[in-house]
Enzyme design. Structure first.
Site, PDB file in Angstrom:
ATOM      1  N   LYS A  54      35.310  97.589 -24.398  1.00  0.00           N
ATOM      2  CA  LYS A  54      34.507  96.682 -23.714  1.00  0.00           C
ATOM      3  C   LYS A  54      33.187  97.495 -22.788  1.00  0.00           C
ATOM      4  O   LYS A  54      32.042  97.257 -22.806  1.00  0.00           O
ATOM      5  CB  LYS A  54      35.032  95.892 -22.867  1.00  0.00           C
ATOM      6  N   GLN A  98      42.306  94.034 -16.982  1.00  0.00           N
ATOM      7  CA  GLN A  98      43.285  94.297 -18.256  1.00  0.00           C
ATOM      8  C   GLN A  98      44.398  93.887 -18.070  1.00  0.00           C
ATOM      9  O   GLN A  98      45.151  94.263 -17.444  1.00  0.00           O
ATOM     10  CB  GLN A  98      42.727  95.523 -18.751  1.00  0.00           C
ATOM     11  N   ASP A 121      36.327  86.447 -17.680  1.00  0.00           N
ATOM     12  CA  ASP A 121      37.117  86.143 -18.783  1.00  0.00           C
ATOM     13  C   ASP A 121      37.290  84.648 -18.893  1.00  0.00           C
ATOM     14  O   ASP A 121      38.202  84.293 -20.034  1.00  0.00           O
ATOM     15  CB  ASP A 121      38.534  87.184 -18.514  1.00  0.00           C
TER      16      ASP A 121
END
Ligand code: NAP
Length: 289
Positions: A54, A98, A121
């Protein structure tokens, strides 16, 4: 029939190039560089690779990315304090924690603490609510990636029967919701581990999405001839990565299919860039474009 391959890698590259272009324009317009702050707790090697990928994608698109690495012994209050400081930092536009978090940490409480305007997200309840009402702020990246692939590939959804296998909060459930939205107009069946005679549902699907996490679970005889097959699964089988669909068999029956790797996977990061750019635009008062 041999299915057309939906090339997620190529669609993702295009999406990333557009995000890079958008970042350039935002810099010219507002002097702002989109900034994604990633939080990695513990030393799970797979999570470290995901976060690194990412970050690389951010850097390639001209975004700023910072990594906050915390030891596996981190307590809930220290992690919460980091999230609060990122919420308050005007230079940060997107916050990504994460998952999975190490045992003992409450992921739901942490995700709830991320400010909804920085929740790139798309997991925060406020953003899930906005999505369900058809006025999205941030769409969760994997389902958004699937929707983009369908659109770019010219796949008709209106009036089609979409069958989604898997009802997780990050893939199956939001994807079912997006497929049923006005304007997309699929008729959606959402299947899971308690669905009896799953194969019978699959065989009715014009669009069949597998998001299960079991290697090659969907066999060729579960696919209706001419169906579009979207394989979200990423599973390690020996030294290979395979999806949730038996690709070789399904590709003989389907009209279009996503491969693994090179299908949905690359789209997830591309949509994360798109969300981070969107956040940077909204937080800086850019008119976009
Ligand atoms: P998850 O949270 O484990 O959910 C799996 C879902 O599949 C659950 O709803 C479960 O049903 C259902 N399921 C399990 N066994 C089943 C069976 N035998 N028959 C029917 N349904 C069954 O997984 P996830 O996070 O959604 O991920 C799914 C897959 O997508 C994994 O391979 C993951 O690695 C991959 N993934 C890929 C990306 C990407 O970027 N491409 C992103 C995220 C995930 P219940 O709810 O009844 O338990």
């Amino acid at each position: 029939m041999t299915a057309r391959v939906i090339d997620g890698k190529q669609i993702a590259e295009q999406t990333r190039a557009e995000a890079a272009e958008g970042a350039k324009r935002l810099l010219q317009e507002k002097g702002v560089v989109p900034h994604l702050a990633a939080v990695l707790v513990g030393d799970d090697p797979a999570s470290a690779v995901y976060v690194r990928n990412k970050q690389i994608a951010c850097e390639k698109a001209g975004f700023k990315s910072t990594l906050h690495r915390l030891p596996p012994t981190t307590c809930q209050s220290d992690l919460m304090a980091l999230v609060q400081s990122l919420n308050a930092d005007p230079d940060v536009h997107g916050i990504l924690v994460q998952l999975p978090l190490p045992k003992g940490l409450n992921a739901t409480a942490i995700l709830d603490a991320i400010h909804p305007s920085k929740d790139v997200d798309g997991f925060h309840a406020e953003n899930v609510g906005l999505m369900s009402q058809g006025r999205p702020r941030f769409l969760p990246c994997t389902p958004a990636g699937v929707m983009r692939m369908l659109k770019v590939s010219g796949i008709e959804t209106s009036g089609k029967h979409a069958v989604v296998i898997g009802r997780s909060d990050i893939v199956g459930k939001p994807l079912a919701m997006l497929l049923a939205q006005k304007g997309v107009d699929a008729t959606v069946t959402l299947c899971h581990s308690r669905t009896p005679d799953l194969a019978a549902f699959c065989r009715q699907a014009d669009i069949l999405v597998a998001a299960i996490g079991i290697p090659q679970f969907v066999k060729g005889d579960m696919v209706k001839p001419g169906a579009v097959v979207i394989d979200v699964g990423i599973n390690r089988l020996g030294d290979k990565l395979v999806g949730d669909v038996d690709y070789a068999a399904a590709a003989q029956v389907a009209s279009a299919i996503t491969p693994v790797p090179g299908g949905v996977g690359p789209m997830t990061i591309a949509m994360l860039l798109e969300n981070t750019l969107r956040s940077a635009r909204m937080l800086s008062g850019s008119t976009g474009g």
